[in-house]
Structure formats: structure tokens, C-alpha cells
Motif scaffolding. Structure first.
Motif, PDB file in Angstrom:
ATOM      1  N   LYS A 869       1.050  -0.803   0.441  1.00 52.00           N
ATOM      2  CA  LYS A 869       0.005  -0.131  -0.490  1.00 52.00           C
ATOM      3  C   LYS A 869       1.157   1.277  -0.077  1.00 52.00           C
ATOM      4  O   LYS A 869       0.948   2.707  -1.337  1.00 52.00           O
ATOM      5  N   LYS A 870       1.970   0.737   1.095  1.00 52.78           N
ATOM      6  CA  LYS A 870       2.692   2.584   0.961  1.00 52.78           C
ATOM      7  C   LYS A 870       4.089   2.826  -0.434  1.00 52.78           C
ATOM      8  O   LYS A 870       3.572   3.986  -0.804  1.00 52.78           O
ATOM      9  N   LYS A 871       3.945   1.633  -1.337  1.00 54.11           N
ATOM     10  CA  LYS A 871       4.233   1.835  -2.793  1.00 54.11           C
ATOM     11  C   LYS A 871       3.180   2.324  -3.451  1.00 54.11           C
ATOM     12  O   LYS A 871       3.321   2.869  -4.608  1.00 54.11           O
ATOM     13  N   ALA A 872       2.208   2.039  -3.860  1.00 53.46           N
ATOM     14  CA  ALA A 872       1.188   1.623  -4.441  1.00 53.46           C
ATOM     15  C   ALA A 872       0.787   4.162  -4.315  1.00 53.46           C
ATOM     16  O   ALA A 872       0.692   4.811  -4.895  1.00 53.46           O
ATOM     17  N   ASP A 873       0.883   3.878  -2.775  1.00 54.87           N
ATOM     18  CA  ASP A 873       0.734   5.714  -2.022  1.00 54.87           C
ATOM     19  C   ASP A 873       1.266   6.798  -3.064  1.00 54.87           C
ATOM     20  O   ASP A 873       1.263   7.557  -3.765  1.00 54.87           O
ATOM     21  N   ALA A 874       2.786   5.844  -2.775  1.00 54.78           N
ATOM     22  CA  ALA A 874       3.579   6.705  -3.313  1.00 54.78           C
ATOM     23  C   ALA A 874       3.909   6.682  -4.402  1.00 54.78           C
ATOM     24  O   ALA A 874       4.314   8.243  -4.935  1.00 54.78           O
ATOM     25  N   GLU A 875       3.690   5.852  -5.026  1.00 59.85           N
ATOM     26  CA  GLU A 875       3.393   5.828  -6.987  1.00 59.85           C
ATOM     27  C   GLU A 875       2.390   6.853  -7.399  1.00 59.85           C
ATOM     28  O   GLU A 875       3.172   7.841  -8.217  1.00 59.85           O
ATOM     29  N   THR A 876       1.536   7.175  -6.620  1.00 63.09           N
ATOM     30  CA  THR A 876       0.310   7.885  -7.039  1.00 63.09           C
ATOM     31  C   THR A 876       0.317   9.017  -6.708  1.00 63.09           C
ATOM     32  O   THR A 876       0.328  10.647  -7.868  1.00 63.09           O
ATOM     33  N   LYS A 877       1.189   9.545  -5.644  1.00 61.36           N
ATOM     34  CA  LYS A 877       1.898  10.647  -5.006  1.00 61.36           C
ATOM     35  C   LYS A 877       3.190  11.666  -5.818  1.00 61.36           C
ATOM     36  O   LYS A 877       2.580  12.981  -6.520  1.00 61.36           O
ATOM     37  N   ILE A 878       3.985  10.757  -6.231  1.00 59.06           N
ATOM     38  CA  ILE A 878       5.176  11.082  -7.477  1.00 59.06           C
ATOM     39  C   ILE A 878       4.141  11.678  -8.690  1.00 59.06           C
ATOM     40  O   ILE A 878       4.236  12.224  -9.257  1.00 59.06           O
TER      41      ILE A 878
END
Length: 889
Positions: A869-878
């Protein structure tokens, strides 16, 4: 009259406490129409004054009793004090010394006259101090462990247990307090957690008829003159040839044998043990096995006597003699070695003096058989301990229980009802008249009655041998009507029948065995029932450095000064903020300051609401939604609160309430409904807000009784008897969980808009538009509130991205605030680039974890899911940040 801008506890606390007392709100009587709820106070010593431990313990009890009272139960909290034999006698002796009077110059009756005068003058201080804390005890039921009825009950129980074969008199090795000159039970001997530093002395003894020596190791060279043997392990090859030979005790040259005993540890010291049966428990056991004599060289006051055979030590303190004899051994060449080591040294719980093992004729209770039912009750959860971790401690003690030494060589206390003739024959009876009858039956020659003079035992009972009857005797359980044939018939005692068993005992873990276990034993022995259902064990109150509070360290604040400074409500909440059952509590005065601030927050919220003008105008949409939301939030919190109470998580319960009041009610709800300056509020919203405020005050009342009673009467005009102390406790209803979830998104949006204003230097007064990417039910339902609290001109739901706008994410949904002309675009780009770099770094660290086969194979599923989830959230934010950056280029 306008309310003060600040809450003043001094003006309200005495007023309301007196008001509650005068109207009998604390009084409890058997009531067949109500469920009883009973707590008996752990009786503080009559020598005591209110300290932090009392404050915590009694605050918890008051929270529970006030809640039960509001729940419609017949809430009975029984107060009282303990006569505290050792502590009180020490105080009285000290008082007499100041007057130039020695205890030895007084008769027993003369001394007791002084003791009762002292008790009458000082004994009630701590109970009066508890009233300052707000303790809602039934003061008409106040008990004292030496009240006439209580005294009689203790004597009855002694006689009963003696007749049942549980009490006996025997010569046993006991713990002796040389300062108080009394025996102690094993549980009254305390040991330091990290041990004591001591010295192990290696001393040589000459082997008779040779020029050889044997070296022993001892911690107590002052007892050498009481030695009767040297013991070695029978398997120790070093000393096999010495067993049966004689050695000479240094200085006095008494011949003593070398014996073999398995108790000796070959690896400790020299492997040779001096055996001194009069001054060591283990040596005494060895002496019994080998039929050795006992030479007691130490007086009751800790000085050496004539049996030590060295006149220069007669009358000197044992520790002074230790220093002298070490010096003498060194000069004689008999001190082979000295080495420091850590050991356990027992000290008296009351006087802190080093306990002296002593062979003495004392009274004991056989504990093994009488304890079985009490052990099983906790083991089977008939009685529940909170926290449950103490079950293991309780089990260990009960499985290894030893006979209880109950006699004390004092005058203040319950005098042992044993009556002796001149030859040492004795009988046990409740009074002298009964003793003479029993004596004549037991000892009369040829059935002839005698006029023998009997003398009562001069000793008194251990304090705990009276307080173990507390839950029964505070309801007069052992009176002549209800106590017969060794059992209590509760059907003949209305109070006992109704209020016993009690519901909760709140006490400290350190007296789990002193008091709690023994009350359970006595309860089953005399009523066949448990004395209480639940035991809440508090932690030890320590200072913020983790040190136990004590007068000697000067780290124990004056409880009444704290109340004067922060108010009783502030101190109560301050103590409970960080007090978890069974865990030590690190006290910091800042907690009381936080409690006072909480009182002021509630006070100011009330002033705000009562200061609004009310009109019959239509209710705004945002107020309808606000009321729907807070109704749901209130019921959710009440459900959470009940769960905490059911598990005795009172600190968690207070934290939940604190958040509900400070964050949800004050920071959000009141801001949602607050009318514009100078404008009125609609009547519907106002009335609903008052109802909410009443519910909050009810929930707060057990924790903060004074401010809640004050504001309860300010909220509405009420009848004299309509007090919050007896108001109905609110019950949680079904609530709209969806609106709570929706509110979290709406509140986050408001917070983010405010953050943008702060970061970009935009005035809160300047209205802004907000665009939301896609349809958002959460924002739609709360749109009027979001617009009001974030000061928005509009909320638009769009399908495309917004150029020249700053954005933020809530979950995966993107929000935009157009800022063209409001910010420096170059600076904005730099900030976005920094944020992109930060998030890329974070993403790299997460990817390293997820690419690590060992981590993926060993991590629990929920941990892996969180990392993904951290990975997906970071990718979305970037991605979002890069798109924002593109719109600015």
C-alpha cells in the motif's frame, strides 16, 4: 451573573461536596428494586496522610462508584481506616519520647490511653483529605479495625480458627524487627529489586589437636559466637577427612563438630558453612537434622547478650560488633579474605531495619488447607484480576504458601485471646470468664473447680489478621445474630445479604498477598462466597525519573497542594491520563496542568454556547449535518467507553472522552455550528447542542465531578434534587457509521486547505475555490461545512486536472486550489520538485524491502500488504506531483 472567564475550583468544590453530603447522595441502603454495587476502600493507616498512591487508588474507586450510581445502582462505597499496629505504636512511642515518657515506665492500659488519644486526634486526617479529592464514600458507614464491634469480630475469628485446628502456638524461626521489637510475617519482609551489596568474609577456624585450619565463608561474623558446627557437603572430597573432627570457635575456643549436610553449596565461598541455628533459617533446619544446640547471642533490640561470652560486646549493636570483630579477626590473622558481592537482605516493611532471623514462641495460622479454595477461585476466574498477568504471581504464592506468623510483640492492636496459668498451660477464649470455664473443664483435677488466676497473652495480632475480615465486618458480618457455628448466615444480616459479595476491589499489587489473598481465604471460610468479583491492581506511582516516591528522596508532592493549585478535577484527570492498570505510573506535575487545562476547555466551551443569541430562524444545512455527525460520533464514543470500562481500562476511557470533548465537540462541532459574529443561532441547533453538552457532562462526571455539577446547574434551571451525581448514565444507541467515515474525508480536506493557506501565506479571510477530481460523496454530504470552515467560494467536481493550481491527495483522490496570481510560480516549482524527490526516496526504500526475498518470505501477510500500500500511495503521489509540475512549466 456572567460566568468567570476561567474555572475557579476553589469556589465550587467545597460548595458541591457539602451539597452532596447534605442531600445524602453518598448514602446507600438495601433496596430490592435496585442492583447493588459495592466497593470497600483499602483502609489507609490511621498514621497516614494523603499521598500519590492514595490519590490514584481512590480516584479510580470514585470513578467506578459514581458511574454505578448514575447507572441507577445502589452504589455503596465503604470508607474506613486500619489501626496499623507497628506504625501507630511507633508514632505513639515517639510522641511520648518528646514528652519525656518512656513506654517501659507505663502500664499497658496507660499506654493504650495515650494511643487512643493520638488516634482520636490524628486518625481521621486522611479521610478528611479524601473528601477534598471528591471521594463519594458513604461516610456514615466509616469503619475502624479497632471499633468495638470489629475488635470483637477479630477475637471471635481467632477463637474459631483455633478450635478448628488452624491456629497453633509453636517455637519457630521467625523474622524479627529489632527496632519495633516484634515478629513479622514473611510477607512483611521486603527486599531491594536489585539486591544489596554485602561482604563475604572468609574466616579460619583451628582444627583441634592440629596446627591446621579450616576456612569458612560468612556474611555475619557478629554471630560467630553462636556457632555450634561447621557443615560441609558430604560429596566434597576436600573435606571428607574432616567430618567428625572438632574445630575451635575464634576468640572463645568452644569446641564444635564438623558435620556433613547436603544443604551446603560446594561452589559458594569456601564450601564450608558455619552453622548458627539461632540466627539463620537454613542453619536452624540443619540444626534440627543434626540435633544441634541453639545459642541465641542477640537480644530483642539487636544488641549482643552474655551468651556471646565476650564481655566487651555485651549490649553493643549487632552491626557495631560486626565492625569490631572483623577488626579483631584481621589483627589475629584469622581473616583470610574479604570480597564484595550482591545478595538479598530482608528489611522490615514498616521500620526498614534489617530483619533478624530469630527462634521464637509465636502464634501461627496453618495456611495450606485453608488456602485451597482461594487459590482455585482466582485460577478459575471466579475472581478476576486486572491485569490478568498477576494470576501467575498469585498462583506462585498460593502454591508455596507458608504458615502465617500472626503474633506481634506490641500493645496497640487486638490482644490475643489466650489465657495462661502459672505453669504455662493455656486456653483460648473470647473473654476471661469463658476462659476460666474452659480451663476448669480442661485442667481441673478430679473434676474439682479451681480459682486459678489466668493471665492473658500480652501479644497482639498482626494487623492483616484483622483487615482480612474487612469486606464482611464493615457490614457487621460477625455479630452475635449472623455468626454461629463458625459460619456467617447472611440471611440474618440485611446489609451483608444485599451488599456482599462486593463488586470491585481497587488496590496495589504489593499487597496482593498481604491482604487480597487473605480476604479471599476468609471470605470462603466464613461465607462460602468470594468477597469481591474483580480486583483492579494499580501500578506504583513513581516520579518522572522512574524512582519510587518517598519522603527521603523529596520527590513526593503534597497532594493537597496539588489540589489547591490545579483543582481536584485537574488532579484526578492528570493522574488517570497515564495510569494503566498494573503498570507503574510516572507522575509529572504537567499531567495535572493538562487536567486543569481540560477543565478550562470545558468551561470555555460552555461560555461560548451560553453566550449565543437564539432565534426562531430556519436551521442552516451545515447545522443539520453537524448534528447528524456529532450524534453518530457521540454514540460511537459511548460504545467505545463502555468497552473500556468493562475491561477496567480507565485511562483509555478518559483518553477517549478527552478526544471526544476537545477534538470532536470543541474543535469541530462547535466550529461547524458557530454563528457569524453578531448573528444569532437557530433554536433547534441550540437546543440540540445543550442536549449534547448534558450528555458530555454526564460522561465526564465520574472523572471530573465538580466542574460537571457546576455546569449541569448552569445549563438549565433545575430542581434542588436534580443533580448530575444521580443523573441517568447515557447509553449508546445505533449510529450512522457512514457519516463518520465521510466526515474523516471532509475534515482532512478542511485541514489540507488550511495547510495550503499557511504554506502559501494566503489569509484565512480570503475565500478560495476548491475543485475535486471526480464525484465525492463524502464532500457532497459535508459541502456546506467544508465551505464554511475552509472559507471556500465554491466546490466543483471535475473530470480534468486544473492548471496553475496547487493540489493535495486524500487517499487516491486529488483536490485542486487554483492559485494563479496568488503565489510565486518559480518557488512553487521548487517546492514541488523537492516533494517529488522526497517521495522517490521513500519509494526506493519500500521497493528495497519488497525486492528482498527473505523479507517477503518471512513477513506476516498484513505487513506485506501495508508495504504494498505504501508503494502504491507513493507512486500515486509522485504521479500527481509530476502532473502538477507540468502544468506550471
Amino acid at each position: 451573573m456572567a460566568l468567570s472567564t476561567k474555572y475557579n475550583p476553589a469556589e465550587t468544590e467545597n460548595k458541591w461536596y457539602q451539597y452532596w453530603m447534605e442531600r445524602g447522595f453518598f448514602r446507600a441502603k438495601p433496596n430490592p428494586d435496585k442492583e447493588p454495587f459495592t466497593i470497600v476502600i483499602p483502609p489507609p493507616n490511621v498514621t497516614g496522610v494523603l499521598h500519590m498512591g492514595h490519590m490514584l487508588n481512590n480516584t479510580i474507586q470514585d470513578v467506578l462508584i459514581r458511574k454505578a450510581r448514575m447507572e441507577g445502582k445502589e452504589a455503596c462505597w465503604v470508607p474506613g481506616t486500619d489501626h496499623a499496629s507497628i506504625a501507630t505504636e511507633a508514632r505513639v512511642v515517639a510522641m511520648l519520647r518528646e514528652k519525656g515518657i518512656k513506654k517501659s515506665s507505663l502500664t499497658r492500659d496507660e499506654f493504650l490511653t495515650y494511643a487512643w488519644e493520638w488516634k482520636d486526634k490524628y486518625g481521621g486526617i486522611i479521610l478528611d483529605q479524601l473528601k477534598k479529592l471528591g471521594a463519594s464514600c458513604d461516610w456514615e458507614r466509616t469503619s475502624f479495625t479497632m471499633d468495638p464491634g470489629y475488635y470483637k469480630a477479630v477475637i471471635k475469628v481467632f477463637v474459631d480458627l483455633y478450635n478448628k485446628g488452624y491456629i497453633y502456638r509453636g517455637l519457630r524461626m521467625i523474622n524479627w524487627d529489632c527496632e519495633a521489637k516484634t515478629a513479622l510475617s514473611n510477607e512483611e519482609v521486603l527486599y531491594k529489586e536489585d539486591g544489596d551489596r554485602s561482604v563475604l568474609y572468609s574466616v579460619r577456624y583451628k582444627i583441634k589437636g592440629t596446627n591446621d585450619w579450616i576456612t569458612i565463608a560468612t556474611q555475619r561474623p557478629e554471630t560467630i559466637m553462636g556457632d555450634v558446627a561447621i557443615a560441609v557437603n558430604p560429596t566434597d572430597e576436600r573435606y571428607k577427612g574432616l567430618v567428625g573432627k572438632k574445630v575451635l570457635v575464634p576468640f572463645i575456643n568452644r569446641e564444635i563438630p564438623v558435620i556433613a549436610d547436603n544443604y551446603v553449596d560446594k561452589a559458594f565461598g569456601t564450601g564450608c558453612l558455619k552453622v548458627t541455628p539461632a540466627h539463620d533459617v537454613n542453619d536452624y533446619e540443619i540444626g534440627l537434622r543434626h540435633n544441634l544446640p541453639v545459642i541465641d547471642t542477640i537480644n530483642d533490640d539487636g544488641t549482643l547478650n552474655e551468651k556471646c561470652e565476650l564481655p566487651k560486646f555485651f549490649g553493643k549493636d549487632r552491626f557495631a560488633v560486626r565492625k569490631e570483630i572483623v577488626k579483631d579477626l584481621r589483627e589475629a590473622g584469622d581473616l583470610v579474605k574479604e570480597e564484595e558481592f550482591v545478595t538479598r537482605i530482608g528489611r522490615s516493611e514498616r521500620t526498614n531495619t534489617v530483619v533478624e532471623p530469630k527462634l521464637s514462641l509465636q502464634w501461627f495460622v496453618k495456611m495450606k488447607e485453608i488456602s485451597v479454595r482461594a487459590k482455585d477461585a482466582v485460577e478459575n476466574d471466579e475472581i478476576k484480576l486486572y491485569p490478568a498477568k498477576f494470576k501467575n504471581t498469585y498462583r506462585h504464592w498460593m502454591e508455596n504458601v507458608r504458615d502465617w506468623c500472626i503474633s506481634r510483640q506490641l500493645w496497640w492492636g487486638h490482644r490475643i485471646p489466650a489465657w495462661f496459668d502459672a505453669d504455662g498451660n493455656f486456653v483460648v477464649a473470647e473473654n476471661e470468664e469463658e476462659a476460666i470455664k474452659i480451663y476448669n473443664k480442661k485442667f481441673a483435677v478430679d473434676g474439682q473447680q479451681t480459682t486459678v488466676q489466668l493471665k492473658q497473652d500480652s501479644d497482639v495480632l498482626d494487623t492483616w489478621a484483622s483487615s482480612w475480615l474487612w469486606p464482611m465486618q464493615v457490614f457487621d458480618g460477625f455479630n452475635d445474630i449472623s455468626f454461629n457455628d463458625g459460619k456467617i448466615d447472611a440471611s440474618k444480616n440485611p446489609d451483608l445479604k444485599y451488599f456482599y459479595p462486593t463488586n470491585v476491589l481497587v488496590t496495589a499489587p504489593e499487597i496482593l498477598f498481604f491482604w487480597v489473598a487473605r480476604m479471599i481465604i476468609a471470605g470462603y471460610e466464613y461465607t462460602g462466597e468470594k468477597p469481591f468479583e474483580d480486583v483492579y491492581l494499580t501500578g506504583v506511582v513513581r516520579d518522572k525519573l522512574g524512582r519510587k516516591m518517598s519522603k527521603s528522596l523529596g520527590n513526593s508532592p503534597d497532594a493537597l497542594e496539588l489540589i489547591s493549585k490545579y483543582g481536584a478535577d485537574g488532579v484526578r484527570t492528570g493522574m488517570l491520563f497515564s495510569s494503566v492498570a498494573g503498570n507503574d505510573f510516572l507522575f509529572d506535575e504537567k499531567l495535572c496542568e493538562q487536567g486543569r487545562n481540560f477543565s478550562n476547555k470545558i468551561w470555555n466551551a460552555f461560555r461560548l454556547v451560553k453566550g449565543w443569541e437564539v432565534s426562531e430562524q430556519a436551521q442552516p444545512e451545515e447545522n443539520k449535518v453537524a448534528i447528524e455527525w456529532f450524534e453518530a460520533k457521540l454514540n460511537q464514543s459511548m460504545k467505545e467507553l463502555e468497552d473500556h470500562f468493562s475491561k477496567f481500562r480507565l485511562s483509555d476511557a478518559l483518553h477517549a472522552l478527552y478526544k471526544l470533548v476537545w477534538d470532536d465537540f470543541c474543535a469541530w462541532y462547535l466550529e461547524m455550528i458557530k454563528p457569524e459574529f453578531g448573528k444569532p443561532i437557530d433554536k433547534v441547533t441550540y437546543e440540540r447542542t445543550i442536549v449534547f453538552f448534558e450528555s458530555l457532562l454526564k460522561l465526564l462526571h465520574p472523572f471530573m465531578p465538580f466542574i460537571t455539577e457546576e455546569l449541569w446547574h448552569e445549563l438549565r434551571d433545575r430542581k434542588i434534587e436534580d443533580c448530575i451525581i444521580v443523573a441517568q448514565w447515557p447509553k449508546a444507541k445505533e449510529f450512522d457509521e457512514k457519516i463518520i467515515r465521510q466526515s474523516e474525508v471532509a475534515f482532512e480536506a478542511i485541514t489540507q486547505v488550511r495547510n495550503v493557506r499557511n504554506a502559501k501565506g494566503i489569509s484565512p479571510k480570503e475565500s478560495l475555490p476548491l475543485s475535486v477530481n471526480g464525484v465525492c460523496d463524502e464532500i457532497t454530504r459535508f459541502s456546506s461545512i467544508v465551505s464554511k470552515l475552509a472559507n471556500l467560494t465554491s466546490i466543483n467536481f471535475i473530470a480534468d486536472k486544473v492548471a496553475n493550481a496547487t493540489s493535495f491527495l486524500i487517499g487516491t483522490r486529488e483536490f485542486y486550489i487554483p492559485l494563479e496570481g496568488k503565489v510565486d510560480s518559480t518557488k512553487e516549482k521548487e517546492e514541488i520538485q523537492k516533494e517529488i524527490e522526497y517521495n522517490k526516496g521513500f519509494l526506493t526504500s519500500v521497493m528495497k524491502k519488497l525486492s528482498n526475498e527473505k523479507f517477503v518470505a518471512g513477513a506476516p501477510p498484513q505487513v506485506l500488504e501495508l508495504e504494498r500500500k505504501k508503494k502504491a500511495d507513493a507512486e500515486t503521489k509522485i504521479k500527481s506531483l509530476e502532473e502538477r509540475l507540468a502544468t506550471l512549466n
